[in-house]
Design an enzyme around this catalytic site. Structure first.
Site, mmCIF file in Angstrom:
data_model
loop_
_atom_site.group_PDB
_atom_site.id
_atom_site.type_symbol
_atom_site.label_atom_id
_atom_site.label_comp_id
_atom_site.label_asym_id
_atom_site.label_seq_id
_atom_site.Cartn_x
_atom_site.Cartn_y
_atom_site.Cartn_z
ATOM 1 N N GLU A 157 87.838 21.204 4.142
ATOM 2 C CA GLU A 157 86.849 20.516 3.317
ATOM 3 C C GLU A 157 87.414 20.226 1.921
ATOM 4 O OE1 GLU A 157 83.301 22.835 3.322
ATOM 5 O OE2 GLU A 157 82.845 22.413 5.425
ATOM 6 N N ASN A 158 88.634 19.745 1.899
ATOM 7 C CA ASN A 158 89.290 19.421 0.633
ATOM 8 C C ASN A 158 90.377 18.401 0.902
ATOM 9 O OD1 ASN A 158 89.961 19.467 -2.059
ATOM 10 N ND2 ASN A 158 90.982 21.444 -2.002
ATOM 11 N N HIS A 177 92.223 13.589 3.567
ATOM 12 C CA HIS A 177 91.133 14.552 3.363
ATOM 13 C C HIS A 177 90.983 15.345 4.658
ATOM 14 C CE1 HIS A 177 87.411 16.089 1.486
ATOM 15 N NE2 HIS A 177 87.021 16.209 2.756
ATOM 16 N N CYS A 178 91.187 16.650 4.563
ATOM 17 C CA CYS A 178 91.187 17.497 5.754
ATOM 18 C C CYS A 178 89.794 18.086 5.970
ATOM 19 C CB CYS A 178 92.216 18.623 5.593
ATOM 20 S SG CYS A 178 92.288 19.727 7.021
ATOM 21 N N PRO A 179 89.148 17.790 7.099
ATOM 22 C CA PRO A 179 87.819 18.376 7.354
ATOM 23 C C PRO A 179 87.881 19.870 7.646
ATOM 24 C CG PRO A 179 88.572 17.112 9.254
ATOM 25 C CD PRO A 179 89.566 16.868 8.171
#
Length: 236
Positions: free
Chosen positions: A104-105, A99-101
């Site tokens: 945001e996905n 999950h990539c901050p």
């Protein structure tokens, strides 16, 4: 002669800023696209496909007793192989990477190739910004010069840090893609049953060229169970 040189220098500056603006626009567009794109959420109708495969047992071998696929405790859906539930997105994601901050996905089977393109464009923009910032620095050993250029130096430092971070991310993702593994599988290899009990270290690795070809050029979701069982049934 000076006018020609000045005009040439001005043209180069304008071309540089035009290219930089275009690169920033493309990076923002990719950021928006990857952040809104379906990363490969597991849908409820996939259970029907799993049921069909179970009925057609001749087509696909059964799982070994020490390898089990579970029903997600959050979604209550049967997870395909290499899928994982993301508690932030509240969905199970096929071929879950992380999950990539930044976007945001989740990064999964559907948007992972576009995510790597996004990193590559970001790296090009940062390198270009690094070059522009470096060309604007004229170092002098004086406190007055440092006071007047402190913000430029801080901007240069921030650009350099982000360039290193994006470069490391891009290189690491390209390495994992070439091995046909994910960040989650690489970090949690000892906790994943279908990897921990497999004879080969990576049952999905089919060679660098084929891995890259399927990752960037395949426009469909992959049934990883077939590749896993094919590797598992190969003679040693």
């Amino acid at each position: 002669m000076r006018q020609g040189a000045a005009w040439g220098g001005g043209s180069l500056v304008r071309a540089a800023y035009t290219g930089l603006s275009g690169g920033v626009t493309l990076a923002l567009f990719l950021h928006r696209t990857v952040s809104l794109m379906d990363p490969g959420f597991v849908e409820s109708d996939e259970e029907e496909k799993v049921g069909m495969n179970e009925e057609q047992g001749v087509m696909m071998p059964q799982f070994p007793s020490n390898v089990w696929l579970r029903r997600c405790g959050y979604c209550m859906l049967k997870q395909p192989m290499r899928a994982k539930h993301c508690q932030l997105c509240r969905h199970c994601v096929r071929r879950y990477d992380h999950h990539c901050p930044w976007i945001e996905n989740c990064v999964g089977e559907r948007n992972h190739p576009l995510f790597i393109v996004y990193l590559a464009v970001q790296l090009v923009v940062l390198l270009w910004s690094f070059h522009v910032a470096w060309s604007g620095l004229y170092f002098q050993q004086s406190w007055e010069w440092l006071q007047h250029n402190i913000f430029l130096l801080l901007s240069f430092l921030v650009i350099a840090i982000f360039t290193i971070v994006v470069l490391l991310l891009l290189v690491s993702h390209l390495y994992l893609v070439s091995c046909n593994t994910t960040t989650w599988e690489f970090m949690s290899h000892h906790r994943i049953s279908y990897l921990r009990h497999c004879e080969s270290e990576n049952p999905f690795d089919q060679g660098v060229i084929l891995n890259l070809w399927r990752f960037f050029c395949a426009c469909r979701l992959v049934t990883w169970e077939k590749i896993y069982f094919q590797e598992d049934s190969d003679p040693v």
